[in-house]
Motif scaffolding. Structure first.
Motif, PDB file in Angstrom:
ATOM      1  N   LYS A 134       0.802  -1.264   0.093  1.00  0.00           N
ATOM      2  CA  LYS A 134      -0.080   0.028  -0.016  1.00  0.00           C
ATOM      3  C   LYS A 134       0.838   1.188  -0.015  1.00  0.00           C
ATOM      4  N   LEU A 135       2.278   1.215   0.209  1.00  0.00           N
ATOM      5  CA  LEU A 135       3.169   2.275   0.059  1.00  0.00           C
ATOM      6  C   LEU A 135       3.381   2.744  -1.311  1.00  0.00           C
ATOM      7  N   PHE A 136       3.319   1.810  -2.453  1.00  0.00           N
ATOM      8  CA  PHE A 136       3.807   2.050  -3.572  1.00  0.00           C
ATOM      9  C   PHE A 136       2.376   2.188  -4.778  1.00  0.00           C
ATOM     10  N   ASP A 137       2.550   2.975  -5.536  1.00  0.00           N
ATOM     11  CA  ASP A 137       1.734   2.768  -6.863  1.00  0.00           C
ATOM     12  C   ASP A 137       2.598   2.932  -8.012  1.00  0.00           C
ATOM     13  N   LEU A 138       2.492   1.920  -9.028  1.00  0.00           N
ATOM     14  CA  LEU A 138       3.638   1.807  -9.954  1.00  0.00           C
ATOM     15  C   LEU A 138       2.954   2.364 -11.095  1.00  0.00           C
ATOM     16  N   THR A 139       1.457   3.015 -10.950  1.00  0.00           N
ATOM     17  CA  THR A 139       0.870   3.728 -12.084  1.00  0.00           C
ATOM     18  C   THR A 139       1.273   5.014 -12.111  1.00  0.00           C
ATOM     19  N   GLN A 140       1.606   5.708 -11.081  1.00  0.00           N
ATOM     20  CA  GLN A 140       1.967   7.041 -11.101  1.00  0.00           C
ATOM     21  C   GLN A 140       3.791   7.377 -11.267  1.00  0.00           C
ATOM     22  N   THR A 141       3.775   8.366 -11.587  1.00  0.00           N
ATOM     23  CA  THR A 141       5.231   8.959 -11.968  1.00  0.00           C
ATOM     24  C   THR A 141       6.152   8.474 -10.759  1.00  0.00           C
ATOM     25  N   PRO A 142       7.213   7.985 -11.024  1.00  0.00           N
ATOM     26  CA  PRO A 142       8.242   7.660  -9.714  1.00  0.00           C
ATOM     27  C   PRO A 142       8.003   8.545  -8.789  1.00  0.00           C
ATOM     28  N   TRP A 143       8.391   9.759  -9.009  1.00  0.00           N
ATOM     29  CA  TRP A 143       8.410  10.833  -8.051  1.00  0.00           C
ATOM     30  C   TRP A 143       8.332  12.265  -8.445  1.00  0.00           C
ATOM     31  N   GLN A 144       8.207  13.227  -7.568  1.00  0.00           N
ATOM     32  CA  GLN A 144       8.004  14.618  -8.453  1.00  0.00           C
ATOM     33  C   GLN A 144       9.356  15.289  -7.710  1.00  0.00           C
ATOM     34  N   HIS A 145      10.560  14.943  -8.192  1.00  0.00           N
ATOM     35  CA  HIS A 145      11.614  15.550  -7.976  1.00  0.00           C
ATOM     36  C   HIS A 145      12.401  15.861  -9.367  1.00  0.00           C
ATOM     37  N   ILE A 146      13.031  16.821  -9.322  1.00  0.00           N
ATOM     38  CA  ILE A 146      13.858  17.565 -10.481  1.00  0.00           C
ATOM     39  C   ILE A 146      15.329  17.776 -10.108  1.00  0.00           C
ATOM     40  N   ALA A 147      16.172  17.827 -11.201  1.00  0.00           N
ATOM     41  CA  ALA A 147      17.819  18.349 -10.949  1.00  0.00           C
ATOM     42  C   ALA A 147      17.620  19.954 -10.561  1.00  0.00           C
ATOM     43  N   ALA A 148      18.493  20.325  -9.749  1.00  0.00           N
ATOM     44  CA  ALA A 148      18.631  21.756  -9.605  1.00  0.00           C
ATOM     45  C   ALA A 148      20.040  22.404  -9.465  1.00  0.00           C
TER      46      ALA A 148
END
Length: 161
Positions: A82-96
């Protein structure tokens, strides 16, 4: 008076937002530390070894030595599905890119661009200056491939805004 005391108590025990990067595909809106059992299955399964035991033994991601290949192993081996959802994007992180980037000091360097498989990092040419880096946030996956090769540790992965 009683209301302000109750509000103060709630503030005292409220959770602070963690800045830790959790493994990819963690469901949005899930309080990770409430569900994760700290079993280390994701740490063991990570093919690039970027997941480690962080604060309180909870898994965190570090890109200082490697990148995320989005292999899904961390999500598929977790006993707490229940922690994971492989149908969504992996994460909302980007390089800076930070201010200590060598190009800001006039030094020609494109190690981050060379490491970026989706080609999210480009350099703008300018007369009499080193080319300046630019990140296309629509292409950046937050994989962290650009972090380790940077000779000045000038790239970080942060929460997308």
């Amino acid at each position: 008076m009683t209301e302000s005391i109750n509000h103060s108590r709630r503030s005292l025990f409220s959770r602070r937002k963690s800045l830790a990067i959790r493994p990819p595909w963690v469901r949005e809106g899930v309080e990770f530390t409430d569900i994760c059992t700290r079993c280390s299955a994701c740490i063991t399964a990570c093919e690039t070894k970027i997941i480690f035991k962080g604060d309180g033994g909870f898994p965190e991601v570090s890109f200082k030595d490697n990148e995320c290949t989005f292999c899904t192993q961390c999500a598929t081996v977790c006993p707490e599905q229940k922690l994971f959802d492989l149908t969504q994007t992996p994460w909302q992180h980007i390089a800076a890119i930070q201010d200590n980037c060598l190009t800001f000091q006039g030094i020609w360097c494109q190690s981050c661009k060379d490491a970026c498989e989706p080609r999210a990092i480009s350099f703008t040419l300018s007369v009499g200056k080193a080319p300046m880096p630019k990140i296309d946030t629509s292409l950046c996956t937050g994989c962290g491939a650009c972090v380790a090769p940077c000779p000045n540790q000038a790239i970080s992965i942060k929460q997308a805004e």
